[in-house]
Design a protein around this motif. Structure first.
Motif, short mmCIF file in Angstrom:
data_model
loop_
_atom_site.label_atom_id
_atom_site.label_comp_id
_atom_site.label_asym_id
_atom_site.label_seq_id
_atom_site.Cartn_x
_atom_site.Cartn_y
_atom_site.Cartn_z
N GLU A 137 0.71 -1.45 0.44
CA GLU A 137 0.09 0.29 0.07
C GLU A 137 0.82 1.35 0.04
O GLU A 137 1.45 1.13 0.59
N LEU A 138 0.47 2.18 -0.92
CA LEU A 138 1.33 3.72 -0.32
C LEU A 138 -0.07 4.58 -0.18
O LEU A 138 -0.96 4.53 -0.98
N VAL A 139 0.54 5.44 0.30
CA VAL A 139 -0.69 6.60 0.75
C VAL A 139 0.36 7.88 -0.24
O VAL A 139 1.07 8.38 -0.31
N VAL A 140 -1.09 8.55 -1.06
CA VAL A 140 -0.93 9.56 -2.17
C VAL A 140 -0.58 10.95 -1.27
O VAL A 140 -1.28 11.14 -0.63
N ALA A 177 -5.62 -1.77 -7.10
CA ALA A 177 -6.49 -1.88 -6.52
C ALA A 177 -5.96 -0.33 -5.96
O ALA A 177 -4.92 0.76 -5.40
N ILE A 178 -7.16 0.55 -5.39
CA ILE A 178 -6.84 2.39 -4.55
C ILE A 178 -8.05 2.22 -4.09
O ILE A 178 -9.70 1.79 -4.34
N ARG A 179 -7.54 2.80 -2.75
CA ARG A 179 -9.45 2.88 -1.55
C ARG A 179 -9.49 4.77 -1.71
O ARG A 179 -8.41 5.36 -0.68
N TYR A 180 -9.68 5.56 -2.39
CA TYR A 180 -9.74 6.67 -2.78
C TYR A 180 -10.36 7.24 -1.12
O TYR A 180 -11.20 6.39 -0.38
N ALA A 181 -9.65 8.49 -0.65
CA ALA A 181 -10.03 9.18 0.39
C ALA A 181 -11.38 9.23 0.34
O ALA A 181 -12.26 9.74 0.09
N GLY A 182 -12.07 8.74 2.17
CA GLY A 182 -13.14 9.11 2.66
C GLY A 182 -14.53 7.83 2.34
O GLY A 182 -14.92 7.43 2.57
N GLN A 183 -13.22 6.95 1.12
CA GLN A 183 -14.44 5.23 1.12
C GLN A 183 -13.88 4.42 1.97
O GLN A 183 -12.65 4.37 2.20
N ARG A 184 -15.05 3.53 2.26
CA ARG A 184 -14.18 2.48 2.93
C ARG A 184 -14.26 1.32 2.38
O ARG A 184 -13.52 0.36 2.49
N PRO A 218 -7.88 0.31 -11.55
CA PRO A 218 -8.95 1.62 -10.44
C PRO A 218 -8.84 2.32 -12.79
O PRO A 218 -7.95 2.01 -13.07
N PRO A 219 -9.55 3.36 -12.50
CA PRO A 219 -9.52 3.80 -13.71
C PRO A 219 -8.80 4.76 -14.09
O PRO A 219 -7.85 5.11 -12.94
N ALA A 220 -8.51 4.71 -15.13
CA ALA A 220 -6.77 5.81 -15.39
C ALA A 220 -6.80 6.94 -15.38
O ALA A 220 -5.77 7.72 -15.33
N ASP A 221 -7.81 7.23 -15.80
CA ASP A 221 -8.15 8.95 -15.87
C ASP A 221 -8.90 10.07 -14.79
O ASP A 221 -8.87 10.69 -15.02
N ARG A 222 -8.61 9.38 -13.44
CA ARG A 222 -9.34 9.41 -12.31
C ARG A 222 -7.88 10.16 -11.73
O ARG A 222 -7.29 9.77 -11.62
N GLN A 223 -8.32 11.58 -11.60
CA GLN A 223 -7.00 12.41 -11.00
C GLN A 223 -7.57 11.25 -8.71
O GLN A 223 -7.96 11.34 -8.40
N LEU A 224 -6.08 11.91 -8.31
CA LEU A 224 -5.70 11.22 -6.91
C LEU A 224 -5.38 12.50 -6.57
O LEU A 224 -5.81 13.32 -6.48
N ALA A 225 -5.88 12.16 -5.07
CA ALA A 225 -6.37 12.97 -4.04
C ALA A 225 -5.15 12.90 -2.59
O ALA A 225 -5.48 11.55 -2.62
N THR A 226 -4.80 13.48 -1.70
CA THR A 226 -4.15 13.33 -1.12
C THR A 226 -4.58 12.28 -0.08
O THR A 226 -6.01 12.03 0.21
N GLY A 227 -4.13 11.62 0.46
CA GLY A 227 -4.52 10.63 1.35
C GLY A 227 -4.99 9.01 0.81
O GLY A 227 -5.55 8.27 1.47
N ASP A 228 -5.26 9.14 -0.70
CA ASP A 228 -5.26 7.88 -1.46
C ASP A 228 -4.60 6.67 -0.89
O ASP A 228 -3.43 6.82 -1.35
N ILE A 229 -5.04 5.51 -0.90
CA ILE A 229 -4.53 4.27 -0.89
C ILE A 229 -4.66 3.92 -1.92
O ILE A 229 -5.43 3.12 -2.61
N MET A 230 -2.86 3.59 -2.76
CA MET A 230 -2.92 2.59 -3.57
C MET A 230 -2.25 1.71 -3.37
O MET A 230 -1.72 1.59 -2.66
#
Length: 218
Positions: A153-156, A179-186, A192-204
Protein backbone atom coordinates in the motif's frame (compact mmCIF):
# COMPACT_ATOMS: atom_id res chain seq x y z
CA UNK A 1 13.93 3.87 -0.10
CA UNK A 2 10.90 4.50 2.07
CA UNK A 3 11.09 6.85 5.03
CA UNK A 4 13.40 5.64 7.78
CA UNK A 5 11.50 4.13 10.67
CA UNK A 6 12.47 3.78 14.33
CA UNK A 7 11.38 0.34 15.58
CA UNK A 8 11.58 -1.20 19.03
CA UNK A 9 12.19 -4.94 19.36
CA UNK A 10 11.61 -6.57 22.74
CA UNK A 11 13.03 -10.09 22.86
CA UNK A 12 15.90 -11.26 20.65
CA UNK A 13 15.05 -14.91 20.14
CA UNK A 14 14.42 -16.86 16.93
CA UNK A 15 11.86 -14.30 15.74
CA UNK A 16 12.99 -11.02 17.27
CA UNK A 17 16.68 -11.21 16.35
CA UNK A 18 16.34 -11.79 12.58
CA UNK A 19 13.59 -9.17 12.51
CA UNK A 20 15.88 -6.62 14.18
CA UNK A 21 18.83 -7.50 11.94
CA UNK A 22 16.76 -7.31 8.75
CA UNK A 23 15.26 -3.94 9.69
CA UNK A 24 18.78 -2.66 10.37
CA UNK A 25 20.00 -3.89 6.96
CA UNK A 26 17.06 -2.11 5.32
CA UNK A 27 18.29 1.14 6.84
CA UNK A 28 15.81 1.56 9.68
CA UNK A 29 16.66 2.42 13.27
CA UNK A 30 16.23 -0.37 15.81
CA UNK A 31 16.16 -0.15 19.60
CA UNK A 32 16.38 -3.72 20.93
CA UNK A 33 15.92 -5.12 24.43
CA UNK A 34 16.53 -8.55 25.88
CA UNK A 35 16.74 -9.75 29.47
CA UNK A 36 19.72 -12.04 28.67
CA UNK A 37 23.08 -10.30 29.04
CA UNK A 38 24.89 -13.03 27.10
CA UNK A 39 22.46 -12.79 24.19
CA UNK A 40 22.86 -9.02 24.04
CA UNK A 41 26.65 -9.38 23.95
CA UNK A 42 26.38 -11.79 21.03
CA UNK A 43 24.40 -9.36 18.87
CA UNK A 44 26.16 -6.08 19.67
CA UNK A 45 28.13 -6.23 16.41
CA UNK A 46 24.97 -6.36 14.28
CA UNK A 47 22.74 -4.05 16.35
CA UNK A 48 23.96 -0.62 17.40
CA UNK A 49 21.25 0.12 19.99
CA UNK A 50 20.74 -3.02 22.04
CA UNK A 51 20.28 -3.16 25.80
CA UNK A 52 20.10 -5.73 28.58
CA UNK A 53 16.88 -4.79 30.35
CA UNK A 54 13.58 -6.12 31.66
CA UNK A 55 10.72 -4.70 29.58
CA UNK A 56 8.20 -5.63 32.29
CA UNK A 57 9.63 -2.57 34.09
CA UNK A 58 7.68 0.36 32.68
CA UNK A 59 10.44 2.74 33.74
CA UNK A 60 12.83 1.08 31.27
CA UNK A 61 10.44 1.69 28.39
CA UNK A 62 9.97 5.31 29.37
CA UNK A 63 13.71 5.91 29.78
CA UNK A 64 14.44 4.50 26.32
CA UNK A 65 11.58 6.58 24.82
CA UNK A 66 9.63 3.65 23.42
CA UNK A 67 6.62 5.96 23.24
CA UNK A 68 8.38 7.96 20.52
CA UNK A 69 9.16 5.01 18.23
CA UNK A 70 7.15 4.36 15.07
CA UNK A 71 6.33 0.81 16.16
CA UNK A 72 7.28 -1.77 18.79
CA UNK A 73 7.44 -5.55 18.32
CA UNK A 74 7.09 -7.78 21.39
CA UNK A 75 8.64 -11.24 21.05
CA UNK A 76 9.45 -12.42 24.56
CA UNK A 77 9.47 -16.18 24.00
CA UNK A 78 7.15 -18.65 25.66
CA UNK A 79 5.94 -16.51 28.57
CA UNK A 80 2.36 -15.41 27.98
CA UNK A 81 2.31 -13.53 31.30
CA UNK A 82 5.44 -11.49 30.49
CA UNK A 83 4.18 -10.73 27.00
CA UNK A 84 0.89 -9.38 28.31
CA UNK A 85 2.59 -7.27 31.00
CA UNK A 86 5.02 -5.78 28.47
CA UNK A 87 2.11 -5.04 26.13
CA UNK A 88 0.16 -3.29 28.89
CA UNK A 89 3.25 -1.23 29.76
CA UNK A 90 3.66 -0.19 26.12
CA UNK A 91 0.02 0.85 25.97
CA UNK A 92 0.43 2.84 29.18
CA UNK A 93 3.47 4.78 27.93
CA UNK A 94 1.64 5.52 24.68
CA UNK A 95 3.49 3.40 22.11
CA UNK A 96 2.18 4.29 18.63
CA UNK A 97 1.88 0.83 17.04
CA UNK A 98 2.30 -2.47 18.86
CA UNK A 99 2.99 -5.85 17.25
CA UNK A 100 3.00 -8.88 19.54
CA UNK A 101 4.03 -12.48 18.85
CA UNK A 102 1.43 -14.83 20.33
CA UNK A 103 2.54 -18.18 21.73
CA UNK A 104 -0.92 -19.80 21.51
CA UNK A 105 -4.46 -19.21 20.31
CA UNK A 106 -5.45 -18.29 23.87
CA UNK A 107 -2.65 -15.73 23.96
CA UNK A 108 -3.89 -14.33 20.64
CA UNK A 109 -7.42 -13.94 22.03
CA UNK A 110 -6.18 -12.04 25.09
CA UNK A 111 -4.02 -9.73 22.99
CA UNK A 112 -6.89 -9.05 20.62
CA UNK A 113 -9.13 -8.12 23.54
CA UNK A 114 -6.43 -5.77 24.78
CA UNK A 115 -6.68 -3.95 21.46
CA UNK A 116 -3.20 -4.83 20.17
CA UNK A 117 -2.67 -3.42 16.67
CA UNK A 118 -1.19 -6.61 15.17
CA UNK A 119 -0.97 -10.11 16.68
CA UNK A 120 1.52 -12.47 15.04
CA UNK A 121 1.71 -16.27 15.16
CA UNK A 122 4.63 -17.02 12.80
CA UNK A 123 4.27 -20.80 12.62
CA UNK A 124 0.49 -20.63 12.20
CA UNK A 125 0.72 -17.85 9.62
CA UNK A 126 3.30 -19.68 7.52
CA UNK A 127 1.31 -22.92 7.64
CA UNK A 128 -1.85 -21.12 6.54
CA UNK A 129 -0.06 -19.42 3.65
CA UNK A 130 1.46 -22.72 2.52
CA UNK A 131 -1.95 -24.40 2.56
CA UNK A 132 -3.36 -21.66 0.32
CA UNK A 133 -0.39 -21.86 -2.02
CA UNK A 134 -0.77 -25.63 -2.35
CA UNK A 135 -4.49 -25.24 -3.03
CA UNK A 136 -4.07 -22.30 -5.43
CA UNK A 137 -0.76 -22.56 -7.32
CA UNK A 138 0.53 -19.18 -8.45
CA UNK A 139 -1.58 -17.06 -6.08
CA UNK A 140 -0.17 -13.67 -5.04
CA UNK A 141 0.85 -13.07 -1.46
CA UNK A 142 0.53 -10.00 0.72
CA UNK A 143 4.13 -10.50 1.85
CA UNK A 144 7.37 -10.34 -0.14
CA UNK A 145 7.30 -13.21 -2.61
CA UNK A 146 10.07 -15.50 -3.75
CA UNK A 147 11.89 -13.54 -6.43
CA UNK A 148 11.51 -10.22 -4.62
CA UNK A 149 7.95 -9.31 -5.63
CA UNK A 150 5.97 -7.15 -3.23
CA UNK A 151 2.32 -6.17 -2.93
CA UNK A 152 2.21 -2.93 -0.97
CA UNK A 153 0.00 0.00 0.00
CA UNK A 154 1.14 3.56 -0.80
CA UNK A 155 -0.51 6.74 0.51
CA UNK A 156 -0.83 9.51 -2.07
CA UNK A 157 0.85 12.82 -1.28
CA UNK A 158 3.05 14.25 -4.05
CA UNK A 159 0.96 12.51 -6.70
CA UNK A 160 -2.20 14.40 -5.74
CA UNK A 161 -3.85 15.91 -8.82
CA UNK A 162 -2.26 13.42 -11.21
CA UNK A 163 -3.84 10.42 -12.92
CA UNK A 164 -2.49 6.93 -13.49
CA UNK A 165 -2.11 7.92 -17.13
CA UNK A 166 0.14 10.80 -16.05
CA UNK A 167 2.25 8.59 -13.77
CA UNK A 168 2.89 5.81 -16.34
CA UNK A 169 4.00 3.50 -13.53
CA UNK A 170 3.85 0.28 -15.54
CA UNK A 171 6.02 1.58 -18.37
CA UNK A 172 8.48 3.75 -16.46
CA UNK A 173 8.74 2.13 -13.02
CA UNK A 174 7.81 -1.51 -13.64
CA UNK A 175 5.03 -1.24 -11.02
CA UNK A 176 1.33 -1.93 -11.51
CA UNK A 177 -1.56 -0.38 -9.56
CA UNK A 178 -4.10 -3.10 -8.79
CA UNK A 179 -6.47 -1.21 -6.49
CA UNK A 180 -7.12 2.19 -4.92
CA UNK A 181 -9.08 3.13 -1.81
CA UNK A 182 -10.03 6.73 -2.47
CA UNK A 183 -9.95 9.15 0.47
CA UNK A 184 -13.19 9.01 2.42
CA UNK A 185 -14.21 5.60 1.05
CA UNK A 186 -14.17 2.29 2.93
CA UNK A 187 -13.84 -0.09 -0.03
CA UNK A 188 -11.08 -0.54 -2.59
CA UNK A 189 -11.70 0.01 -6.29
CA UNK A 190 -10.01 -2.79 -8.22
CA UNK A 191 -8.61 -2.07 -11.67
CA UNK A 192 -9.08 1.67 -10.98
CA UNK A 193 -9.85 4.11 -13.82
CA UNK A 194 -6.66 5.52 -15.33
CA UNK A 195 -8.12 8.98 -15.97
CA UNK A 196 -9.34 9.78 -12.44
CA UNK A 197 -7.25 12.33 -10.53
CA UNK A 198 -5.64 11.13 -7.33
CA UNK A 199 -6.14 13.01 -4.07
CA UNK A 200 -4.08 13.36 -0.92
CA UNK A 201 -4.80 10.39 1.34
CA UNK A 202 -5.83 7.98 -1.41
CA UNK A 203 -4.36 4.52 -0.72
CA UNK A 204 -2.90 2.72 -3.73
CA UNK A 205 -2.15 -1.01 -3.79
CA UNK A 206 0.79 -1.66 -6.10
CA UNK A 207 2.71 -4.74 -7.12
CA UNK A 208 6.27 -4.88 -8.36
CA UNK A 209 9.83 -5.79 -7.48
CA UNK A 210 10.91 -4.62 -4.02
CA UNK A 211 13.52 -2.17 -5.32
CA UNK A 212 11.10 -0.66 -7.86
CA UNK A 213 8.34 -0.20 -5.28
CA UNK A 214 10.73 1.37 -2.76
CA UNK A 215 11.84 3.99 -5.29
CA UNK A 216 8.32 5.41 -5.58
CA UNK A 217 7.55 8.69 -3.83
CA UNK A 218 3.76 9.00 -3.96
Amino acid sequence: MQNKLEIGIIGLGKFGLPLAQTLTKLGHGVVALDRSESRVRQVQDSLSHVYTAEATDIGVLQQLRFQDLDAVVVSVGGSMESSILVTLNLQEVGAKKIYVKAVSNEHRKVLTRLGVDHVIQPENDVATQLAHRLSNPGMLDLLPLGGGVLLQELVVDQWAGKTLLDLKLSNESGVMVVAIRYAGQREYTFVPPADRQLATGDIMVVIGKVDDVNKLKP
